[in-house]
Design an enzyme around this catalytic site. Structure first.
Site, PDB file in Angstrom:
ATOM      1  N   GLU A 397       1.014  -1.036   0.081  1.00 41.06           N
ATOM      2  CA  GLU A 397      -0.388  -0.054  -0.109  1.00 41.06           C
ATOM      3  C   GLU A 397       0.891   1.099   0.023  1.00 41.06           C
ATOM      4  O   GLU A 397       0.572   1.819  -0.457  1.00 41.06           O
ATOM      5  CB  GLU A 397      -0.790   0.015   1.167  1.00 41.06           C
ATOM      6  N   HIS A 464     -10.974  -6.947   9.482  1.00 44.48           N
ATOM      7  CA  HIS A 464     -11.506  -5.360   7.667  1.00 44.48           C
ATOM      8  C   HIS A 464     -12.575  -5.258   8.262  1.00 44.48           C
ATOM      9  O   HIS A 464     -13.703  -5.428   7.268  1.00 44.48           O
ATOM     10  CB  HIS A 464     -12.140  -7.251   7.313  1.00 44.48           C
TER      11      HIS A 464
END
Ligand SMILES: Cc1ncc(C[n+]2csc(CCOP(=O)(O)OP(=O)(O)O)c2C)c(N)n1
Length: 658
Positions: A397, A464
């Protein structure tokens, strides 16, 4: 020293000498000014001039270079007027950051230099983005980026090298191995003989170059650069050199063994090159004296210019107006055809239409190409737009966000998909330090949208399910958008892509497949900073965003006797305070509902704003409903208890009864 006489003229040999002298003599002057308190910090590159000068001389002026704190030679060899450099170091208006950033922390498109941000490693990812821009434009250009030996320990370096290799990006990754990272010797920094050896692990070519020999640097880089312009690929260069002075001038070199310094002093790149040129009959005393007199004269003239320049006065409005590049929103609406689609379809359709609107828009993310992304938002995109523009990324990322910034520097828009908003923590630094600060620091917009599939209610556990908008709403320089309906999501996404500023675009996963709406089939835009008033009433104002809008709607549908204004914020930065205040002035009571845990969230700031701006009209303290002060748990019972949803109805009724 050897010189390939066929390829290098006497003029070039002297040019390299003079370029190193310029850098050395400016530094010597700056060390005096530093002692006199006329400039702030100084990071010395004395002894390392051959690298910056050699690499810069080997590239053409329209190829980007991303230097570090010891690379004065990059700036001077690109012929930046010295008074502008001096003004930069004194924080004056003719510098490159108008007093907003110090020393070498600036970039300039005029000279194709992208100066460092402090964090060292991310610079490599930015170079990846610029190189990708070169590939997409098919312009056969390369770029060069610098780091020290210490910086190579950062994960960002590994991520960027890996991406460059996987994508065959034409980048010269230049490591200046100067023996120390601040006070840490290389023996405590890494455990391999040469940093160049690491290239093997990335499937990358590498070279070890004598960094104190300007001819070796120049000639090798010229030949490597020629090859990678024709056949794009990255090359890792380790320049062996030494840091002759302290990390920065105030810190000294007590911890460096004296014999090391003495040994390297004998290898001084300028003295040795001077001897070599003299022996070759290229340089003589009269040329040398003339060069030095010219340089001293140039330094003094330019110093006078910058010292005579007025000190910047502070201007609040100017500062506040310099955080974002101005963007004139254009309302676009085409066709009246509507289709009832899900939230997820609206985003997918909207994104596809953005790709059609902007020929060069690039989407990057994990598994987004053939696989279509984990939420299938980009399904079928590769077939329509090709793999150049729909780019599967390695799992990295941080370097991908940095690369998106690099793409933006080369004039190309991009959308980065975080697979889950939670994983943005691995790309946090480039968002808050590169994207957010770029325009304010040196007028360079960061034209990047980060898509953030977020939120709980799906039993996905602590990694998540987060809705982490507050990590970004508190950072000046970022726009944050958080739609609750398909119509808004599609139109706001189009605006996010059109806006040249960085936008964090939150998409609540629990809404993806549960919320449907009639949505125009054609492309359209919606403005940022305009909340939607979904219900109107007189007794209370409910302020919500994302999934919490639907929590509030459920409560109001169940309790039809409650007369409430329901405000869906839609965008959090900019925030539509006007709509909020107007409503609270009318109702006298306000409740803010956020999905994230309570402390430090957006609800707290909105509550403070209401107290500061509507106090006279308030009939009760503003209430905040949010989730518990724990990470978000996995199993349903725990997650339900965590989320503020089940506390909303009671909190609302108790506020109404106050
Ligand atoms: C992420 C991060 N951690 C720490 C620092 C503080 N810092 C600035 S320069 C530096 C040393 C860098 O060493 P190296 O990469 O070898 O470059 P050199 O200074 O030797 O040229 C450190 C620790 C920083 N700027 N950024």
């Amino acid at each position: 020293m050897t010189v390939d006489q066929k390829n290098i003229s006497s003029e070039k040999l002297l040019e390299l000498y003079k370029a190193m002298l310029v850098s050395r003599m400016i530094e010597e002057k700056m060390l005096i000014l530093l002692r006199q308190g006329k400039i702030s910090k100084w990071f010395s590159g004395i002894g390392q001039e051959a690298i910056a000068v050699g690499v810069t001389s080997a590239l053409s002026a329209d190829e980007y270079i991303l230097p570090m704190h010891r690379n004065l030679g990059v700036f001077t060899t690109r012929n930046i007027p010295l008074h502008r450099l001096f003004s930069q170091w004194q924080g004056k208006a003719n510098g490159f950051t108008k007093g907003r950033d110090r020393s070498f922390h600036f970039g300039t498109q005029e000279f194709n230099i992208i100066g460092m941000i402090s964090h060292l490693g991310p610079q490599f990812g930015v170079a990846d983005g610029i190189a990708l821009g070169n590939i997409l434009k098919k312009n056969n250009k390369i770029c060069a980026v610098f780091t020290g030996d210490g910086g190579t320990s950062e994960g960002d370096i590994h991520e960027a090298l890996n991406i460059a290799s996987v994508w065959s990006l034409p980048v010269l990754f230049c490591i200046e191995n100067n023996g120390y990272g601040l006070s840490t010797p290389i023996s405590e920094q890494f455990n391999c003989e040469h940093l160049a050896d690491r290239a093997k692990g990335y499937g990358m070519e590498s070279h070890i170059i004598d960094g104190n020999n300007v001819l070796e640097v120049y000639q090798k880089v010229v030949s490597i650069a020629e090859r990678i312009r024709k056949e794009p690929r990255p090359v890792l260069l380790e320049f062996k050199t030494f840091r002759m002075r302290g990390h920065e001038e105030a810190s000294g070199t007590k911890y460096v063994p004296k014999d090391l310094i003495d040994g390297w002093a004998a290898k001084d790149p300028i003295e040795n090159y001077q001897k070599f040129l003299t022996n070759e009959g290229v340089l003589n005393k009269s040329i040398d004296d003339r060069y030095k007199a010219e340089i001293i004269n140039e330094i003094n003239t330019n110093l006078e210019l910058s010292f005579n320049e007025e000190i910047l006065t502070s201007n609040k409005t100017n500062e506040l107006n310099s955080v974002f590049k101005s963007f004139e929103y254009q309302e676009i609406k085409k066709g009246d055809e509507l289709k009832n689609i899900r939230f997820v379809d609206a985003i997918s359709q909207g994104l596809k239409q953005c790709m059609q609107q902007h020929d060069d828009l690039v989407i990057m993310g994990q598994d987004i190409a053939e696989y279509g992304g984990v939420f299938k938002i980009t399904e079928g995109f590769v077939e329509e737009f090709g793999k150049e523009r729909i780019r599967n990324t390695p799992i990295c990322e941080s370097a991908i966000v940095a690369a998106a910034y690099g793409l933006s520097i080369s004039g190309i828009k991009s959308v980065v998909e975080m697979q889950f908003a939670d994983f943005v923590s691995s790309g946090f630094n480039p968002i808050v330090n590169l994207l957010a600060k770029s325009y304010y620091r040196w007028n360079q917009p960061a034209d990047v949208v980060i898509r953030m599939p977020c939120g709980g209610g799906l039993g996905a556990g602590p990694f998540h399910s987060q809705t982490n908008e507050a990590w970004f709403t508190k950072t000046p320089g970022l726009k944050v958008v958080y739609p609750a309906f398909p119509y808004d999501a599609k139109g706001l996404l189009a605006t996010a892509v059109n806006d040249p500023n960085p936008v964090l675009f939150f998409e609540h996963k629990a809404l993806y497949r549960t919320i449907r709406q009639d949505v125009p089939t054609e492309y359209y835009t919606l403005p940022f900073g305009e909340a939607a008033v979904l219900k109107t009433g007189n007794d209370v104002t409910i302020i919500a965003f994302g999934a919490t809008v639907h929590w509030a709607l459920e409560v109001l549908e169940k309790n039809t006797d409650i007369s409430a204004d329901l405000i869906d914020l839609r965008s959090l930065q900019p925030l539509d305070t006007e709509t909020i205040f107007a409503s609270v002035h009318k109702t006298g009571k306000a409740l803010i509902v956020q999905e994230d845990s309570l402390f430090g969230g957006l609800a707290s700031d909105i509550s403070a704003l209401i107290h500061e701006n509507c106090f006279e009209n308030l009939d009760a303290a503003v209430q905040r409903v949010a989730s518990m002060e724990t990470p978000i748990p996995f199993i349903n019972q725990l997650e339900e208890q965590y989320l503020g949803k089940n506390r909303l109805e009671e909190a609302l009724k108790s506020l109404l009864n106050y």
